[in-house]
Design a protein around this motif. Structure first.
Motif, PDB file in Angstrom:
ATOM      1  N   ARG A   1      27.547 -40.536   9.976  1.00  0.00           N
ATOM      2  CA  ARG A   1      26.326 -41.319  10.088  1.00  0.00           C
ATOM      3  C   ARG A   1      25.997 -41.587  11.544  1.00  0.00           C
ATOM      4  N   TRP A   2      26.981 -41.973  12.348  1.00  0.00           N
ATOM      5  CA  TRP A   2      26.728 -42.256  13.763  1.00  0.00           C
ATOM      6  C   TRP A   2      26.386 -40.994  14.534  1.00  0.00           C
ATOM      7  N   ARG A   3      26.943 -39.903  14.113  1.00  0.00           N
ATOM      8  CA  ARG A   3      26.584 -38.641  14.777  1.00  0.00           C
ATOM      9  C   ARG A   3      25.134 -38.298  14.497  1.00  0.00           C
ATOM     10  N   ARG A   4      24.696 -38.539  13.277  1.00  0.00           N
ATOM     11  CA  ARG A   4      23.298 -38.314  12.944  1.00  0.00           C
ATOM     12  C   ARG A   4      22.408 -39.221  13.790  1.00  0.00           C
ATOM     13  N   VAL A   5      22.824 -40.480  13.986  1.00  0.00           N
ATOM     14  CA  VAL A   5      22.028 -41.399  14.805  1.00  0.00           C
ATOM     15  C   VAL A   5      21.945 -40.880  16.231  1.00  0.00           C
ATOM     16  N   GLN A   6      23.061 -40.400  16.752  1.00  0.00           N
ATOM     17  CA  GLN A   6      23.053 -39.862  18.115  1.00  0.00           C
ATOM     18  C   GLN A   6      22.095 -38.691  18.232  1.00  0.00           C
ATOM     19  N   ARG A   7      22.141 -37.812  17.260  1.00  0.00           N
ATOM     20  CA  ARG A   7      21.273 -36.636  17.338  1.00  0.00           C
ATOM     21  C   ARG A   7      19.812 -37.047  17.218  1.00  0.00           C
ATOM     22  N   LEU A   8      19.552 -37.975  16.340  1.00  0.00           N
ATOM     23  CA  LEU A   8      18.170 -38.439  16.215  1.00  0.00           C
ATOM     24  C   LEU A   8      17.708 -39.117  17.507  1.00  0.00           C
ATOM     25  N   ALA A   9      18.615 -39.903  18.131  1.00  0.00           N
ATOM     26  CA  ALA A   9      18.244 -40.554  19.389  1.00  0.00           C
ATOM     27  C   ALA A   9      17.929 -39.516  20.460  1.00  0.00           C
ATOM     28  N   GLY A  10      18.698 -38.451  20.489  1.00  0.00           N
ATOM     29  CA  GLY A  10      18.410 -37.388  21.455  1.00  0.00           C
ATOM     30  C   GLY A  10      17.068 -36.745  21.190  1.00  0.00           C
ATOM     31  N   ILE A  11      16.783 -36.524  19.911  1.00  0.00           N
ATOM     32  CA  ILE A  11      15.489 -35.928  19.562  1.00  0.00           C
ATOM     33  C   ILE A  11      14.351 -36.869  19.929  1.00  0.00           C
ATOM     34  N   VAL A  12      14.556 -38.161  19.675  1.00  0.00           N
ATOM     35  CA  VAL A  12      13.517 -39.138  20.003  1.00  0.00           C
ATOM     36  C   VAL A  12      13.300 -39.190  21.511  1.00  0.00           C
ATOM     37  N   ALA A  13      14.398 -39.147  22.278  1.00  0.00           N
ATOM     38  CA  ALA A  13      14.254 -39.173  23.743  1.00  0.00           C
ATOM     39  C   ALA A  13      13.471 -37.949  24.215  1.00  0.00           C
ATOM     40  N   SER A  14      13.785 -36.804  23.640  1.00  0.00           N
ATOM     41  CA  SER A  14      13.053 -35.587  24.009  1.00  0.00           C
ATOM     42  C   SER A  14      11.583 -35.724  23.638  1.00  0.00           C
ATOM     43  N   THR A  15      11.334 -36.273  22.462  1.00  0.00           N
ATOM     44  CA  THR A  15       9.957 -36.428  22.007  1.00  0.00           C
ATOM     45  C   THR A  15       9.182 -37.360  22.924  1.00  0.00           C
ATOM     46  N   ILE A  16       9.830 -38.478  23.298  1.00  0.00           N
ATOM     47  CA  ILE A  16       9.155 -39.445  24.164  1.00  0.00           C
ATOM     48  C   ILE A  16       8.885 -38.822  25.532  1.00  0.00           C
ATOM     49  N   PHE A  17       9.847 -38.074  26.021  1.00  0.00           N
ATOM     50  CA  PHE A  17       9.655 -37.460  27.336  1.00  0.00           C
ATOM     51  C   PHE A  17       8.504 -36.462  27.294  1.00  0.00           C
TER      52      PHE A  17
END
Lengths: 331, 523
Positions: free
Chosen positions: B20-36
């Motif tokens: 579950r935490w790994r999924r959160v990390q990956r989603l956070a990375g995707i969100v950071a990329s999206t925001i950038f």
């Protein structure tokens, strides 16, 4: 049986298998997959259809196996003039001491533990059906009575893929009764060297008898005890459905090249073969990789291809390989 | 290795938590990329579309995307991982051959308790006790996500620290560049005395240049060229009027200057309308030989028509200059003289430009006449069948405004070389069985006179002559008619093929004959 007994029976099972492999390996060079397949069929209470060009060691394999397993062996060379009575036996007239005549049933060569039916496609359908009935029922009806065949009863039928003239190809419904279809290929250079070394010298290799009929029967019962979880069984079902072109889970190649897919007997062969495979590899349960390992020999002779497959020179092995690659394992 | 009852479930729970935490990390990375990426696009698009007023839309759309990605992150983080999923992951990464998954299923979903099942579960428990969840489910941040997060942090810091790089979406005070883009060319009026009316030059030259470019552009239609010519002519006329008014003012100035001592020559030059001579005369009044003369070199370019404001400035400069004594050599007097000289030179340039504009206008008139003649010499394109009676005459449609009616396409097709002598064919071989459209009018004349080597005679023309001036009997007209006939026939065929049969009218007879003959021969 307790948990400890289970562990012991599995160890015993693996040890016996290893012994058989070693002994058979003294005579037969290579073909480890074929040897494992034959043993799997034997332990799963099935029969084998062995295909290969003449001279690759089909008959020798069966003879060696019969020697190692200490089973009664008989060989039937099928010819176009072979009659059913030549296989199952016939009743003859006998005279007792008082001069009275009576019929006595003389069992045919099928009354053995291991029967090699050589070039089964050369016999007439009537003769073929006599063999197939015995395979299915484990009994023979002749002379007004039913004669049960002694267990283990194991038939290895061979087919010559080269000679098509004067042959009677087995119909698909009859092919479906064979548990596995195994292919013996031409040996490689190294294997040929070994074959020549073993067979062209004065001293021929000898094998020791390792197992008896009772051991085989016990191993068969052990194999049936192996549990299979529902997700793994579901994987076997999905594989079978993938071979049916009309199914909603059909694979693209099945839709294009297959006329009729594997029957439920095919799924049974998958499960039983996977159980034996799991035991051979020391597992107490059936895994997806066991299903994968036995999928091709269990299903290759149960798919009926259409003309487009013939035109494109696509065989069942290619279709099954693609299906195994694309269908996801148990989840 | 000893196992405790339930070690399988404990291990699977730990694996599920890490998944579950790994999924959160990956989603956070995707969100950071999206925001950038979204922030970068917003920054760039905002600068581009700010002048159009669409900046707030870009900003709102970008914020929506960012908000959506954050919501996806929250929802993804809330979703749990089942034990079966954890067992599947552990079996896959640990190469356990479905051991844990099978044991979990037998423990939770199956009532079977055979010795083999118990042995299998016991073995799975023992195996699970020896597993390390962190090795089965390692935390791994993808390099791309790491880079995106770093770039995003840099972007945020730079945006806060340096207002210059803060995205601007056009809803605040506009900057000079934006205003300049919105404004357009500077007005002609209000030019400071002595300063040349640069914008007026551009305003006069550009329409003329555009007109000439339009005339040379073969893709422009006749109507567009005509409009461009009219606009240029209007501008030239306007400038001519302004030049005339300026000359009158200069004459009035001359009258005033003739009374001043020392300015007689200037007055004479102004009266003659020779501003350059007047400027030369004024230069001679300068003590340093014209060193404080014109601030700019003479430009070889033609300036615009004399701007009334420039003439006013000249008048003011002359008045200031003549207020000084003839022998006054003070700096202020010199400056006044220099200013007057500059204005005179500019006016002379504008007068020359006006004359040049007049010459261009005369050329434009000649080209207009030529274009009109060419349009009238066009071969008649035949209008649509249905709109035959309402066909508009003009160079675009190719219709003639001959009284007596218009010739339709089928009629012209019917009058091809097969029927050279017939005038009023309504149907012909090329059109197959289709009847030609009725010809409107008392009498019809073929328009393509030159094509048929005939002269079109108008009974009643606007000019009243026997031969219409629109159909000049010349080789040039001949070739033009023939050329356009080819083009019109090609277009005609294409238009005819748009029917449901997809067969051009001219080919219908042949097609019908083919099938009819074949059917007959088959029988």
């Amino acid at each position: 049986m307790s948990v400890a007994n289970v562990e012991q029976s599995i160890e015993h099972f693996r040890r016996n298998i290893t012994l058989v492999r070693e002994q058979v390996g003294r005579v037969i060079v290579g073909n480890d997959e074929v040897i494992d397949g034959v043993m799997t069929c034997l332990l799963a209470r099935g029969h084998v259809l062995l295909e290969g060009i003449p001279g690759v060691g089909k008959t020798k394999l069966v003879q060696t196996l019969a020697d190692v397993l200490h089973l009664k062996f008989s060989r039937i060379q099928f010819t176009p003039d072979l009659m059913p009575g030549d296989i199952i036996g016939t009743s003859i007239v006998r005279e007792d001491e008082g001069g009275r005549k009576f019929f006595e049933f003389q069992p045919g060569p099928i009354f053995a533990n291991m029967v090699l039916a050589d070039e089964v496609n050369r016999a007439t359908p009537k003769t073929q059906s006599a063999l197939l009935e015995a395979m299915q029922e484990n009994s023979v009806s002749a002379g007004g009575g039913t004669h049960v065949l002694e267990q283990p009863f194991f038939v290895l039928a061979t087919m010559n893929p080269l000679e098509m003239e004067g042959t009677y190809p087995l119909p698909e419904a009859q092919l479906d009764r064979f548990f596995f279809k195994l292919k013996m290929g031409f040996p490689g250079v190294d294997a040929l060297h070994q074959v020549l070394d073993r067979t062209t010298q004065a001293a021929a290799p000898k094998v020791e008898r390792t197992l008896a009929a009772g051991d085989i029967l016990a191993m068969r019962d052990t194999a049936r005890e192996v549990p299979i979880a529902h997700p793994v069984q579901d994987y076997a079902i999905r594989l079978t459905l993938a071979t049916h072109p009309e199914s909603d889970q059909a694979h693209e190649m099945a839709k294009q090249y297959v006329r009729f897919g594997a029957s439920p007997r095919g799924t049974q062969a998958l499960i039983l073969g996977a159980k034996v495979h799991a035991l051979i590899h020391g597992r107490l349960h059936v895994a997806s990789e066991d299903i994968k390992a036995v999928a091709i020999p269990a299903l290759r002779h149960r798919l009926l291809l259409n003309f487009e497959a013939e035109a494109d020179r696509v065989d069942t092995d290619a279709i099954l390989t693609r299906i195994l690659a694309d269908v996801p394992p148990a989840k | 290795m000893t196992s405790t009852p339930g070690s399988l479930l404990l291990t699977l729970d730990a694996v599920a938590s890490r998944m579950r935490w790994r999924r959160v990390q990956r989603l956070a990375g995707i969100v950071a990329s999206t925001i950038f990426v979204t922030g970068s696009v917003m920054f760039a698009l905002g600068a581009i579309v700010a002048p159009t007023g669409a900046g707030p839309w870009v900003r709102n759309a970008g914020l929506l995307v960012i908000l959506g990605s954050i919501v996806a992150l929250v929802l993804g983080a809330r979703r749990g991982v089942s034990r079966l999923e954890a067992a599947d992951e552990a079996d896959r990464t640990g190469a356990l051959a479905d051991e844990l998954k099978s044991a979990l299923w037998f423990g939770e979903a199956s009532a079977e308790r055979s010795p083999f099942v118990e042995a299998h579960r016991a073995k799975a428990e023992s195996l699970a006790a020896g597993l390390e969840p962190r090795k089965l489910v390692p935390y791994r941040i993808l390099p791309s996500h790491r880079a995106a997060a770093a770039l995003l942090a840099v972007m945020v810091v730079v945006g806060f620290l340096s207002p210059r790089f803060t995205p601007h979406f056009g809803d605040g005070p506009s900057d000079a560049a934006t205003d300049a883009g919105r404004r357009g060319p500077a007005p002609l009026t209000g030019a400071t005395p002595g300063e040349p009316p640069v914008d007026a030059d551009a305003a006069a030259r550009d329409p003329l240049a555009k007109t000439l470019a339009a005339l040379d552009d073969p893709t422009r239609s006749i109507e567009e060229k005509r409009k461009a010519i009219e606009a240029a002519q209007q501008l030239a006329a306007q400038r001519a009027l302004e030049a005339a008014a300026s000359r009158e003012r200069m004459k009035a100035l001359a009258e005033g200057l003739s009374q001043r001592e020392g300015y007689e020559e200037v007055a004479r030059a102004l009266k003659d309308g020779d501003a350059r001579q007047a400027a030369e005369a004024l230069k001679s009044r300068l003590a340093d030989g014209g060193g404080a003369g014109s601030d700019r070199e003479e430009s070889g370019e033609a300036a615009a028509a004399p701007d009334p404001a420039a003439v006013d400035a000249l008048a003011e400069a002359l008045q200031a200059a003549t207020q000084s004594a003839p022998d006054d050599r003070t700096a202020s007097a010199q400056r006044n003289l220099a200013r007057a000289v500059q204005n005179l030179e500019d006016i002379s340039k504008s007068i020359e430009a006006t004359e040049a504009l007049g010459r261009s206008a005369r050329r434009l008139d000649a080209m207009t006449t030529e274009l009109k003649r060419e349009a009238n010499l066009r071969a008649a394109r035949f209008g649509e069948r249905n709109g035959a009676g309402q066909a508009q005459s003009g160079p675009e449609t190719g219709e003639s405004n001959l009284k007596g009616g218009s010739m339709f396409r089928l009629g012209a097709v019917a009058q091809e070389r097969r029927n050279p002598g017939k005038d009023n064919n309504r149907a012909g071989d090329a059109s197959g069985n289709a009847q030609g459209d009725p010809v409107v009018g008392d009498e019809v004349r073929r328009i393509q006179a030159k094509y048929k080597r005939e002269t079109v005679r108008d009974r009643e023309t606007d000019e009243g002559g026997a031969d219409s001036g629109k159909f000049a009997a010349s080789r040039a007209a001949d070739s033009k008619v023939a050329y356009r006939d080819v083009d019109s026939r090609m277009r005609r065929t294409g238009e005819e093929a748009l029917s449901a049969e997809r067969i051009a009218l001219r080919h219908r007879a042949q097609v019908k004959g083919f099938f009819t003959d074949n059917g007959g021969s088959a029988q």
